[in-house]
Design an enzyme around this catalytic site. Structure first.
Site, PDB file in Angstrom:
ATOM      1  N   LEU A 129       6.141  16.902  26.283  1.00  0.00           N
ATOM      2  CA  LEU A 129       7.173  17.708  25.652  1.00  0.00           C
ATOM      3  C   LEU A 129       7.536  17.130  24.287  1.00  0.00           C
ATOM      4  O   LEU A 129       7.612  15.915  24.112  1.00  0.00           O
ATOM      5  CB  LEU A 129       8.420  17.753  26.535  1.00  0.00           C
ATOM      6  CG  LEU A 129       8.219  18.356  27.930  1.00  0.00           C
ATOM      7  CD1 LEU A 129       9.510  18.255  28.731  1.00  0.00           C
ATOM      8  CD2 LEU A 129       7.745  19.795  27.846  1.00  0.00           C
TER       9      LEU A 129
ATOM     10  N   MET B 235       2.298  19.005  33.720  1.00  0.00           N
ATOM     11  CA  MET B 235       1.344  18.143  33.032  1.00  0.00           C
ATOM     12  C   MET B 235       1.194  18.502  31.550  1.00  0.00           C
ATOM     13  O   MET B 235       0.104  18.740  31.044  1.00  0.00           O
ATOM     14  CB  MET B 235      -0.021  18.215  33.737  1.00  0.00           C
ATOM     15  CG  MET B 235       0.032  17.859  35.209  1.00  0.00           C
ATOM     16  SD  MET B 235       0.719  16.211  35.526  1.00  0.00           S
ATOM     17  CE  MET B 235      -0.594  15.184  34.870  1.00  0.00           C
TER      18      MET B 235
ATOM     19  N   GLU C 230      12.555  11.175  24.505  1.00  0.00           N
ATOM     20  CA  GLU C 230      11.416  11.429  23.632  1.00  0.00           C
ATOM     21  C   GLU C 230      10.240  10.498  23.894  1.00  0.00           C
ATOM     22  O   GLU C 230       9.111  10.813  23.530  1.00  0.00           O
ATOM     23  CB  GLU C 230      11.864  11.340  22.163  1.00  0.00           C
ATOM     24  CG  GLU C 230      12.870  12.426  21.787  1.00  0.00           C
ATOM     25  CD  GLU C 230      13.413  12.255  20.380  1.00  0.00           C
ATOM     26  OE1 GLU C 230      12.708  11.655  19.553  1.00  0.00           O
ATOM     27  OE2 GLU C 230      14.540  12.719  20.115  1.00  0.00           O
TER      28      GLU C 230
ATOM     29  N   HIS D  12       8.638  10.326  38.683  1.00  0.00           N
ATOM     30  CA  HIS D  12       7.423   9.593  38.323  1.00  0.00           C
ATOM     31  C   HIS D  12       7.012   8.702  39.494  1.00  0.00           C
ATOM     32  O   HIS D  12       7.866   8.031  40.096  1.00  0.00           O
ATOM     33  CB  HIS D  12       7.676   8.738  37.080  1.00  0.00           C
ATOM     34  CG  HIS D  12       6.479   7.977  36.629  1.00  0.00           C
ATOM     35  ND1 HIS D  12       5.420   8.568  35.975  1.00  0.00           N
ATOM     36  CD2 HIS D  12       6.157   6.660  36.751  1.00  0.00           C
ATOM     37  CE1 HIS D  12       4.497   7.655  35.714  1.00  0.00           C
ATOM     38  NE2 HIS D  12       4.927   6.489  36.171  1.00  0.00           N
TER      39      HIS D  12
ATOM     40  N   ASP E 281       8.228   8.561  29.989  1.00  0.00           N
ATOM     41  CA  ASP E 281       8.549   7.723  31.150  1.00  0.00           C
ATOM     42  C   ASP E 281       9.461   6.549  30.806  1.00  0.00           C
ATOM     43  O   ASP E 281       9.462   5.531  31.500  1.00  0.00           O
ATOM     44  CB  ASP E 281       7.264   7.195  31.828  1.00  0.00           C
ATOM     45  CG  ASP E 281       6.391   8.311  32.377  1.00  0.00           C
ATOM     46  OD1 ASP E 281       6.944   9.372  32.715  1.00  0.00           O
ATOM     47  OD2 ASP E 281       5.168   8.116  32.466  1.00  0.00           O
TER      48      ASP E 281
ATOM     49  N   ALA F  12       8.179   9.959  50.173  1.00  0.00           N
ATOM     50  CA  ALA F  12       9.391   9.376  49.583  1.00  0.00           C
ATOM     51  C   ALA F  12       9.884  10.227  48.412  1.00  0.00           C
ATOM     52  O   ALA F  12      11.091  10.431  48.237  1.00  0.00           O
ATOM     53  CB  ALA F  12       9.115   7.953  49.122  1.00  0.00           C
ATOM     54  N   GLU F  13       8.958  10.712  47.601  1.00  0.00           N
ATOM     55  CA  GLU F  13       9.332  11.563  46.476  1.00  0.00           C
ATOM     56  C   GLU F  13      10.085  12.796  46.948  1.00  0.00           C
ATOM     57  O   GLU F  13      11.080  13.217  46.342  1.00  0.00           O
ATOM     58  CB  GLU F  13       8.083  11.989  45.699  1.00  0.00           C
ATOM     59  CG  GLU F  13       7.372  10.868  44.973  1.00  0.00           C
ATOM     60  CD  GLU F  13       6.132  11.362  44.250  1.00  0.00           C
ATOM     61  OE1 GLU F  13       6.176  12.480  43.704  1.00  0.00           O
ATOM     62  OE2 GLU F  13       5.112  10.649  44.240  1.00  0.00           O
TER      63      GLU F  13
END
Length: 232
Positions: free
Chosen positions: A98, A95, A147, A114, A150, A178-179
């Protein structure tokens, strides 16, 4: 025994690291093309660090509160990464935004998961927003990190049905399953060279025969799959 070197993976987390656990489980198979060599957390009390230690994986806390600004903290994270020398860096509930410097350092080797079918619902509160929009399907996306938050090239996606009476919590819980299946699958596509990032796009190097794997995921990174499909 194969003489091919398994690629080095480092996972960045902020909390329990449930997706990290799924990656660890996958990498415990000697046939998996990568091994997790380190887990870095920006919070020293992140429960995922203990999980990593239990699996004899280097667990490193780079406490964001110990640094006066984001730049100093990020420099410390980059230094820790340099020591671990990863081929791939996976964000798993990390969290922290970057910087361009960080992203450029690992361009094409930095991926994230995501909880939405990007480009729908970038950012936070994805389950609430999917329900508010009246979506009939929801899903998750593994993508290269660029950059812009998402907006990186999509590696793989998985979809689930939105059910009558779903709340953000029930939708989140079901999607998390599912992730946990999608992330190891998508990471493998990167590790074995099936997908790479070129000129800002995700490029499929070889189109494999699409078939159902034992875990229900297709080999193709381009298909939506439902983890809730009933098995015989």
């Amino acid at each position: 025994m194969s003489s091919v070197r398994r690629k080095r993976i480092v996972v960045l987390i902020s909390g329990r690291g449930s997706n990290m656990k799924a990656l660890i489980a996958a990498s415990m198979d000697p046939a998996y093309p990568g091994q997790i060599v380190g887990v870095i957390a920006n919070k020293p009390d992140a429960p995922g660090l203990d999980t990593a230690r239990r699996h004899d994986i280097a667990a490193i806390a780079v406490d964001q509160k110990a640094y006066e600004n984001r730049e100093a903290h990020e420099a410390a994270v980059l230094a820790a990464l340099a020591e671990l020398d990863p081929d791939i860096v996976c964000l798993a509930g990390y969290m922290r935004l970057l910087s361009a410097t960080f992203v450029q350092r690992y361009a094409g080797r930095l991926i994230n998961i995501h909880p939405s079918l990007l480009p729908l619902f970038p950012g936070l509160e994805t389950h609430e927003r999917a329900l508010a929009a009246g979506m009939r399907i929801h899903g998750c996306t593994v993508h290269f990190v660029t950059e812009r938050m998402d907006e990186g090239p999509i590696i793989a996606q998985a979809a689930i049905a939105v059910e009558a009476g779903d709340t953000p919590d029930t939708l989140s819980e079901r999607l998390l399953r599912a992730e946990h299946r999608l992330y190891p699958h998508a990471l493998k596509l990167i590790l074995d060279g099936t997908v790479r990032m070129t000129n800002g796009r995700a490029v499929v190097e070889s189109r494999r025969r699409v078939s159902e794997e034992p875990d229900g995921l297709p080999e193709s990174p381009l298909m939506l799959v439902s983890p809730d499909a009933r098995r015989g």
